[in-house]
Motif scaffolding. Structure first.
Motif, PDB file in Angstrom:
ATOM      1  N   TYR A 145       0.848  -1.188   0.000  1.00 27.63           N
ATOM      2  CA  TYR A 145       0.000   0.000   0.000  1.00 27.63           C
ATOM      3  C   TYR A 145       0.888   1.245   0.000  1.00 27.63           C
ATOM      4  N   VAL A 146       0.644   2.148  -0.944  1.00 30.91           N
ATOM      5  CA  VAL A 146       1.463   3.359  -1.070  1.00 30.91           C
ATOM      6  C   VAL A 146       0.881   4.435  -0.153  1.00 30.91           C
ATOM      7  N   PHE A 147       1.449   4.540   1.047  1.00 29.79           N
ATOM      8  CA  PHE A 147       1.000   5.501   2.050  1.00 29.79           C
ATOM      9  C   PHE A 147       1.700   6.824   1.763  1.00 29.79           C
ATOM     10  N   GLU A 148       1.016   7.734   1.083  1.00 25.36           N
ATOM     11  CA  GLU A 148       1.650   8.951   0.588  1.00 25.36           C
ATOM     12  C   GLU A 148       1.747  10.071   1.604  1.00 25.36           C
ATOM     13  N   ARG A 149       0.869  10.092   2.603  1.00 22.57           N
ATOM     14  CA  ARG A 149       0.882  11.201   3.561  1.00 22.57           C
ATOM     15  C   ARG A 149       0.140  10.806   4.834  1.00 22.57           C
ATOM     16  N   HIS A 150       0.440  11.542   5.908  1.00 24.30           N
ATOM     17  CA  HIS A 150      -0.162  11.272   7.210  1.00 24.30           C
ATOM     18  C   HIS A 150      -1.451  12.074   7.379  1.00 24.30           C
ATOM     19  N   GLU A 151      -2.257  12.134   6.346  1.00 22.58           N
ATOM     20  CA  GLU A 151      -3.508  12.892   6.396  1.00 22.58           C
ATOM     21  C   GLU A 151      -4.693  11.934   6.325  1.00 22.58           C
ATOM     22  N   GLY A 159      -7.468   7.034   6.618  1.00 20.06           N
ATOM     23  CA  GLY A 159      -8.786   6.425   6.478  1.00 20.06           C
ATOM     24  C   GLY A 159      -8.734   5.118   5.706  1.00 20.06           C
ATOM     25  N   ASN A 160      -7.930   5.068   4.636  1.00 17.27           N
ATOM     26  CA  ASN A 160      -7.792   3.828   3.872  1.00 17.27           C
ATOM     27  C   ASN A 160      -7.221   2.705   4.725  1.00 17.27           C
ATOM     28  N   VAL A 161      -6.191   3.033   5.500  1.00 18.00           N
ATOM     29  CA  VAL A 161      -5.565   2.037   6.376  1.00 18.00           C
ATOM     30  C   VAL A 161      -6.555   1.551   7.427  1.00 18.00           C
ATOM     31  N   ALA A 162      -7.288   2.495   8.012  1.00 20.30           N
ATOM     32  CA  ALA A 162      -8.281   2.130   9.030  1.00 20.30           C
ATOM     33  C   ALA A 162      -9.379   1.250   8.447  1.00 20.30           C
ATOM     34  N   GLU A 163      -9.769   1.525   7.187  1.00 21.96           N
ATOM     35  CA  GLU A 163     -10.825   0.729   6.554  1.00 21.96           C
ATOM     36  C   GLU A 163     -10.352  -0.686   6.256  1.00 21.96           C
ATOM     37  N   ILE A 164      -9.128  -0.833   5.797  1.00 25.40           N
ATOM     38  CA  ILE A 164      -8.588  -2.179   5.567  1.00 25.40           C
ATOM     39  C   ILE A 164      -8.564  -2.958   6.873  1.00 25.40           C
ATOM     40  N   ASP A 165      -8.123  -2.302   7.952  1.00 22.73           N
ATOM     41  CA  ASP A 165      -8.091  -2.945   9.259  1.00 22.73           C
ATOM     42  C   ASP A 165      -9.506  -3.314   9.710  1.00 22.73           C
ATOM     43  N   ASP A 173       1.916   2.064   6.722  1.00 25.98           N
ATOM     44  CA  ASP A 173       0.686   2.633   7.260  1.00 25.98           C
ATOM     45  C   ASP A 173       0.929   3.882   8.102  1.00 25.98           C
ATOM     46  N   GLY A 174       2.126   4.469   7.991  1.00 27.83           N
ATOM     47  CA  GLY A 174       2.427   5.683   8.734  1.00 27.83           C
ATOM     48  C   GLY A 174       3.092   5.458  10.067  1.00 27.83           C
ATOM     49  N   ASN A 175       3.287   4.195  10.459  1.00 21.42           N
ATOM     50  CA  ASN A 175       3.947   3.892  11.719  1.00 21.42           C
ATOM     51  C   ASN A 175       5.459   3.839  11.543  1.00 21.42           C
ATOM     52  N   THR A 176       6.163   3.647  12.636  1.00 21.75           N
ATOM     53  CA  THR A 176       7.627   3.648  12.608  1.00 21.75           C
ATOM     54  C   THR A 176       8.180   2.312  12.130  1.00 21.75           C
ATOM     55  N   PHE A 177       9.431   2.353  11.675  1.00 26.23           N
ATOM     56  CA  PHE A 177      10.105   1.112  11.314  1.00 26.23           C
ATOM     57  C   PHE A 177      10.255   0.216  12.541  1.00 26.23           C
ATOM     58  N   GLU A 178      10.455   0.812  13.697  1.00 26.34           N
ATOM     59  CA  GLU A 178      10.596   0.037  14.935  1.00 26.34           C
ATOM     60  C   GLU A 178       9.354  -0.802  15.203  1.00 26.34           C
ATOM     61  N   SER A 179       8.174  -0.252  14.921  1.00 23.47           N
ATOM     62  CA  SER A 179       6.947  -1.015  15.156  1.00 23.47           C
ATOM     63  C   SER A 179       6.854  -2.220  14.229  1.00 23.47           C
ATOM     64  N   TYR A 180       7.410  -2.109  13.017  1.00 28.12           N
ATOM     65  CA  TYR A 180       7.386  -3.241  12.098  1.00 28.12           C
ATOM     66  C   TYR A 180       8.369  -4.329  12.536  1.00 28.12           C
ATOM     67  N   GLN A 181       9.416  -3.944  13.245  1.00 28.99           N
ATOM     68  CA  GLN A 181      10.398  -4.923  13.713  1.00 28.99           C
ATOM     69  C   GLN A 181       9.826  -5.864  14.759  1.00 28.99           C
ATOM     70  N   GLN A 182       8.745  -5.459  15.414  1.00 26.09           N
ATOM     71  CA  GLN A 182       8.106  -6.301  16.425  1.00 26.09           C
ATOM     72  C   GLN A 182       7.019  -7.154  15.781  1.00 26.09           C
TER      73      GLN A 182
END
Length: 336
Positions: free
Chosen positions: A179-185, A190-196, A212-221
């Motif tokens: 998913y191409v997350f282009e901005r934190h707006e 909304g797209n990310v929240a809808e998929i979830d 999805d706008g989160n940190t790389f650290e969160s993906y490491q977990q």
């Protein structure tokens, strides 16, 4: 009237060589607040980061007032292209890693630096052993491709560095990649929240959506996923990650429109053996939408024409969605 005898010059750069690849790289770095990009390049052309931070994304953290910007150049001068740069790249990497402690540093090189033949592989290999911050090199052979490719190349580097934890695998956990997350707006959040919401509605677990706008650290977990959903359609990085982690793999388009979203849900449900839950969720959703559409479509959509400008990931699902609403598509333009 005098005839204009001017002829096109042979050295004009065509539109398809404007190389927006780096825009995609910048957008991927923008999407992860704990990452930096070191761009091995000359000391001009800062407008890409300014376009994103000042215009494209209201909540961008690429440009900083409290510390150095997250896009950092080596700022080489013309004479250094030939005479050598005293390895400014390694100096920049050490500076950013030691002073700001990011969780990941991407490295990209300008065409001029590629032509000089500087052995960046050796620099990265040596610093990888000395620095605690992981380094990710952006493929140089893709520099003439579009921004979608630049974005996905960054995500591919992330997938290559993720090692799922050894804890027991949860049933029905889905990792959505591409998913191409282009901005934190609001639109992309909304797209990310809808998929979830959809995944939760059919009884699956989300873990996670990249990006999805989160940190790389969160993906490491990362917890082990049962299914990797490839939104970029037959994307090698997602396929390789699923193979390496032992997860199932499916390729899909973006879930857009009524029929498109229903088909997307059913394809995931089939892989996760959640067919009955998926049908219940679809019925509940359509029962709310149908009365509204019966009123809206004849008044605002049926028989009207539309022209579509969209990236290659969006064109097909968007065309099908607008035709589903009763619109006639009179022209298409691909912006990637």
């Amino acid at each position: 009237m005098t005839k204009d005898r001017r002829q096109p010059t042979s050295y004009q750069v065509g539109f398809n060589y404007l190389a927006p690849y780096l825009d995609g790289v910048y957008l991927a770095v923008n999407a992860m607040p704990d990452t930096y990009l070191i761009y091995d390049a000359h000391d001009c052309g800062y407008n890409k980061a300014e376009k994103i931070a000042g215009n494209h994304d209201l909540f961008s953290s690429l440009m900083r007032w409290d510390k150095v910007d997250r896009i950092v150049r080596t700022n080489l001068e013309s004479r250094e292209f030939i005479m050598g740069s005293d390895d400014r790249l390694s100096m920049r990497l050490r500076q950013i890693a030691e002073r700001y402690s990011p969780n990941l540093i991407f490295i990209a090189r300008s065409n001029v630096m590629i032509f000089t033949g500087h052995d960046v592989e050796q620099v990265i290999s040596e610093l990888d052993q000395k620095l605690t911050t992981p380094l990710a090199r952006i493929p140089e052979s893709h520099a003439d491709r579009d921004h979608i490719c630049g974005f996905l190349d960054c995500v591919a580097e992330i997938l290559a560095k993720l090692e799922p934890s050894a804890q027991p695998r949860h049933e029905k956990r889905v990792l959505v990649a591409g998913y191409v997350f282009e901005r934190h707006e609001g639109d992309h959040k909304g797209n990310v929240a809808e998929i979830d919401r959809i995944l939760t509605g059919i009884g699956a677990l989300t873990g996670p959506i990249l990006l999805d706008g989160n940190t790389f650290e969160s993906y490491q977990q990362l917890e082990p996923a049962d299914l990797v959903v490839d939104l970029a359609s037959d994307w090698q990085a997602a396929r390789e990650f699923s193979s390496r982690t032992g997860a199932d793999y499916i390729q899909t388009t973006l879930p857009v429109g009524l029929e498109g979203t229903c088909n997307w849900i059913r394809s995931l449900a089939s892989s996760l053996k959640l067919e009955s839950q998926a049908e219940e969720f679809i019925d509940a959703e359509l029962s709310q939408l149908a009365p509204m559409l019966q009123w809206l479509l004849p008044r605002f959509f049926l028989g009207r024409t539309a022209i579509i400008f969209a990236d290659r990931q969006w064109i097909r699902p968007l065309v099908l969605f607008l035709e589903e609403l009763g619109l006639r598509i009179s022209a298409l333009a691909c912006s990637s």
